[in-house]
Write a protein that holds these residues in place. Structure first.
Motif, mmCIF file in Angstrom:
data_model
loop_
_atom_site.group_PDB
_atom_site.id
_atom_site.type_symbol
_atom_site.label_atom_id
_atom_site.label_comp_id
_atom_site.label_asym_id
_atom_site.label_seq_id
_atom_site.Cartn_x
_atom_site.Cartn_y
_atom_site.Cartn_z
ATOM 1 N N TYR A 515 -21.043 41.236 -32.231
ATOM 2 C CA TYR A 515 -19.629 40.913 -32.214
ATOM 3 C C TYR A 515 -19.003 41.306 -33.548
ATOM 4 C CZ TYR A 515 -20.700 37.987 -28.174
ATOM 5 O OH TYR A 515 -21.092 37.533 -26.953
ATOM 6 N N HIS A 516 -17.723 41.572 -33.516
ATOM 7 C CA HIS A 516 -17.013 41.850 -34.766
ATOM 8 C C HIS A 516 -17.069 40.629 -35.668
ATOM 9 C CE1 HIS A 516 -14.423 45.353 -33.092
ATOM 10 N NE2 HIS A 516 -15.671 45.665 -33.296
ATOM 11 N N SER A 517 -17.003 40.919 -36.963
ATOM 12 C CA SER A 517 -17.208 39.857 -37.955
ATOM 13 C C SER A 517 -16.263 38.668 -37.767
ATOM 14 C CB SER A 517 -17.039 40.427 -39.351
ATOM 15 O OG SER A 517 -15.768 41.008 -39.500
ATOM 16 N N GLU A 518 -14.995 38.926 -37.384
ATOM 17 C CA GLU A 518 -14.057 37.815 -37.287
ATOM 18 C C GLU A 518 -14.431 36.848 -36.164
ATOM 19 O OE1 GLU A 518 -13.482 41.032 -36.851
ATOM 20 O OE2 GLU A 518 -11.566 41.423 -35.867
ATOM 21 N N ARG A 519 -15.137 37.370 -35.136
ATOM 22 C CA ARG A 519 -15.538 36.458 -34.054
ATOM 23 C C ARG A 519 -16.658 35.543 -34.503
ATOM 24 N NH1 ARG A 519 -15.081 39.235 -28.191
ATOM 25 N NH2 ARG A 519 -13.476 40.723 -28.797
ATOM 26 N N VAL A 543 -7.444 43.696 -37.800
ATOM 27 C CA VAL A 543 -8.037 43.060 -36.625
ATOM 28 C C VAL A 543 -7.878 44.013 -35.443
ATOM 29 C CG1 VAL A 543 -7.865 41.105 -35.050
ATOM 30 C CG2 VAL A 543 -7.418 40.778 -37.471
ATOM 31 N N CYS A 544 -8.932 44.184 -34.647
ATOM 32 C CA CYS A 544 -8.815 45.124 -33.522
ATOM 33 C C CYS A 544 -8.120 44.432 -32.345
ATOM 34 C CB CYS A 544 -10.165 45.691 -33.130
ATOM 35 S SG CYS A 544 -11.112 44.645 -32.043
ATOM 36 N N ARG A 545 -7.690 45.260 -31.423
ATOM 37 C CA ARG A 545 -6.892 44.748 -30.312
ATOM 38 C C ARG A 545 -7.667 43.702 -29.497
ATOM 39 N NH1 ARG A 545 -4.440 49.454 -26.745
ATOM 40 N NH2 ARG A 545 -5.000 50.583 -28.629
ATOM 41 N N ASP A 546 -8.943 43.998 -29.255
ATOM 42 C CA ASP A 546 -9.749 43.102 -28.435
ATOM 43 C C ASP A 546 -9.941 41.740 -29.112
ATOM 44 O OD1 ASP A 546 -11.210 42.663 -26.051
ATOM 45 O OD2 ASP A 546 -13.056 42.834 -27.212
ATOM 46 N N CYS A 547 -10.220 41.768 -30.402
ATOM 47 C CA CYS A 547 -10.410 40.504 -31.120
ATOM 48 C C CYS A 547 -9.095 39.721 -31.172
ATOM 49 C CB CYS A 547 -10.928 40.750 -32.531
ATOM 50 S SG CYS A 547 -12.647 41.288 -32.545
ATOM 51 N N HIS A 548 -7.974 40.430 -31.205
ATOM 52 C CA HIS A 548 -6.661 39.778 -31.237
ATOM 53 C C HIS A 548 -6.425 39.018 -29.936
ATOM 54 C CE1 HIS A 548 -2.217 39.537 -31.742
ATOM 55 N NE2 HIS A 548 -2.530 39.469 -33.021
HETATM 56 ZN ZN LIG Z 1 -12.573 43.303 -33.260
#
Ligand SMILES: [Zn+2]
Ligand SMILES: [Zn+2]
Length: 584
Positions: A515-519, A543-548
């Motif tokens: 997962y991306h770091s922010e998740r 932040v990428c669209r998906d994580c947003h």
């Molecule tokens: Zn992301």
């Protein structure tokens, strides 16, 4: 350049006259008017040498003479000079002064050696400084010598060298610790800066304003508001606020609270300051702008003008940025046009802000024209912002031009390929997309690693994409899996253009469970931070669209307030919506 060569000859003529075998006179020189003139800093190198030459003609120079000469040269030299750009005068002057001091035996005096070290460090000539340091016997060095060289390395961005000497230092003072904290910050090792500060406190030192400003900077970068509040309380308890001339500390506080998204507290500090200056106004206006309060930022700018403060270059950067975030194109254009009325000539960054204002509002052609027509060469980052706008408004015509230019400008930066790839991909131009991806692989271009930080219990926890280093890793991943299942029930679909995500993060490849770091940081926050407290995350990239989408849904599902500061702005996720209105 003939003029420069001429000046070199002039300097050489001034100092290279006769041998100073006479050595030092022991006569006190403090009362001498020539020495007094030399003590007045800020004169050009040639003037300092002219005075030195007159002193030598009148009597033998003393160690005091050399201290003054070297200090005068240090104060007249610019901070980070580039030898190529015509700072040779400073370099030549330093060399000549060094030679003279050596000839007269002045370097037997620690005071003179320290002045020479300071001069070389001020010129960014760390190799020369180190040579002086290493060839001077340990007995002839004092605490000032050690602090000077550690701080010199720190300011030049060489944290390793600074640390190496810091460890060897026989006696560390508050100045030494402060230099080390500063070195960490200049090398962008903000967590390390906090650790060094903690060790300093453990050893019983009482921090001063300088090191506390550094601390606030580190907290701002890490979004470590708890630590920042601690500094604030410390300042109040120690009575820093009541001392005059501490607007620097107050500015750092406003900046820290703003960067942590705590605008109430930033306001409180700002309102409590008795004598404002333009830097403080800029910090407050900038804080409002990046927190999505563009309108209030513009209002504050108007108030600043009404109160008679004179805006500077930075003011216009933050105000234009406010107009961009508030989507106020006409007002931004008008502010830009008014700059010269306030005596500020637009610089590269102002043109960049104007282009960003236009680009984000969808006027990408107009934005491109600004960058092409501006009087100086735009930075790659300015083309980069325009590229984001092209992607946001899906303008393939301008986007393709800008995307190719960016790859040309920064062929080693993987991120530049990724945006063009994404633009092609969302438009279904798969052949072009594949070609970009292939080019990126062939050139071995790397994308910056995504990092997210979250503060809890006085510690800053750091996560990379797909990170498994954290002690709570198993719980974090279990929660993320569970979360994904529950989110699907309320309509979350992973971004269908899965390929975009793959391209966005190279660490994703070959692992289904990353997962991306922010998740990861978000899951950590949900696991640890009490329900009534917001979860604050700082990410080094956008932040990428998906994580947003993911964060919006999590804020609704778990009824949590989530604040994410990415490279460009703040996102406050609450009850399924984000404060940026999906515009970032
Ligand atoms: Zn992301
Ligand atoms: Zn957002």
């Amino acid at each position: 350049m003939p003029a420069r060569r001429h000046r070199h000859r002039f300097l050489a003529a001034l100092v290279g006259l006769r041998s100073a075998a006479a050595g030092f006179s022991t006569a006190p020189s403090q009362g001498c008017p020539l020495h007094a003139a030399l003590a007045r800093r800020g004169a050009p190198a040639a003037a300092a040498f002219a005075l030195y030459s007159r002193i030598r003609a009148a009597a033998s120079p003393t160690p005091y003479t050399f201290s003054l000469l070297l200090a005068s040269l240090a104060s007249s030299s610019p901070r980070a000079p580039s030898p190529a750009a015509g700072e040779c005068d400073g370099l030549a002057a330093a060399g000549l002064a060094h030679a003279q001091a050596l000839k007269c035996g002045a370097l037997a005096h620690t005071v003179v050696t320290n002045c020479l070290l300071k001069l070389y460090c001020a010129l960014g000539l760390l190799t020369d400084a180190r040579r002086v340091f290493d060839t001077t016997g340990a007995a002839a060095l004092d605490a000032v010598s050690w602090n000077t060289i550690v701080s010199g390395y720190g300011k030049s961005g060489d944290l390793e060298a600074a640390r190496e000497l810091f460890v060897r230092m026989p006696d560390r003072s508050l100045v030494s610790w402060s230099a080390m904290v500063d070195a960490c910050i200049r090398a962008e090792q903000f967590s390390e800066a906090l650790r060094v500060f903690d060790r300093m406190m453990e050893e019983g030192f009482r921090p001063d304003a300088v090191v506390l400003v550094s601390m606030l900077k580190a907290c701002a970068h890490l979004g470590a508001v708890e630590r920042g509040r601690w500094v604030h309380r410390y300042l109040e308890a120690e009575g820093f606020g009541r001392r005059p001339g501490n607007v620097m500390l107050e500015t750092a506080l406003v900046d820290m609270y703003s960067k942590c998204g705590c605008m109430e507290e930033a306001w409180q500090v700002f309102d409590g300051v008795r004598s404002h200056d333009v830097v403080l106004w800029n910090a407050m206006i900038g804080g409002l702008a990046t927190n999505g309060h563009g309108k209030r930022a513009i209002e504050l700018f108007r108030r600043m003008l009404e109160k008679g403060f004179v805006p500077n270059e930075s003011t216009f950067v933050v105000v234009l940025c406010a107009c961009t975030h508030a989507g106020r194109v006409d007002e931004g254009k008008q502010v830009f046009r008014s700059m010269r009325d306030h005596g500020v000539e637009p610089r590269r960054e102002h043109y960049g802000c104007l282009a960003d204002l236009l680009g984000r509002a969808g006027l990408v052609e107009e934005a491109e024209a600004v960058l092409l027509d501006m009087p100086m060469e735009p930075h790659a980052s300015q083309w980069g912002s325009l590229m984001s706008s092209c992607l946001m408004h899906n303008n393939i015509v301008v986007g393709e031009r800008v995307g190719k230019k960016l790859i040309e400008l920064e062929p080693d930066d993987g991120g530049r390929y990724v945006v063009l790839f994404n633009l092609y991909a969302v438009n279904g131009l798969w052949e072009d997309a594949k070609a970009v991806r292939q080019m990126m692989e062939e050139r071995g271009a790397k994308k910056e690693t995504g990092l997210s930080f979250i503060e809890w219990n006085g510690l800053v926890h750091e996560f990379m994409s797909g990170d498994t280093r954290h002690p709570q890793t198993r719980m974090i991943y279990a929660l993320l899996e569970d979360m994904e299942r529950r989110l699907q029930l309320i309509g979350y679909v992973k971004d269908t253009s899965r390929v975009l995500i793959d391209m966005d993060d190279e660490e994703d490849k070959g692992s289904t469970l990353s997962y991306h770091s922010e998740r990861l940081a978000l899951a950590f926050g949900i696991l640890n931070i009490p329900h009534d407290m917001p979860i604050r995350i700082v990410k080094n990239l956008r932040v990428c669209r998906d994580c947003h989408v993911h964060a919006k849904l999590v804020s609704k599902l778990y009824q949590r307030e989530i604040i994410v500061r990415d490279r460009h702005r703040f996102h406050l996720f609450r009850d399924g919506v984000c404060s940026c209105n999906d515009y970032w």
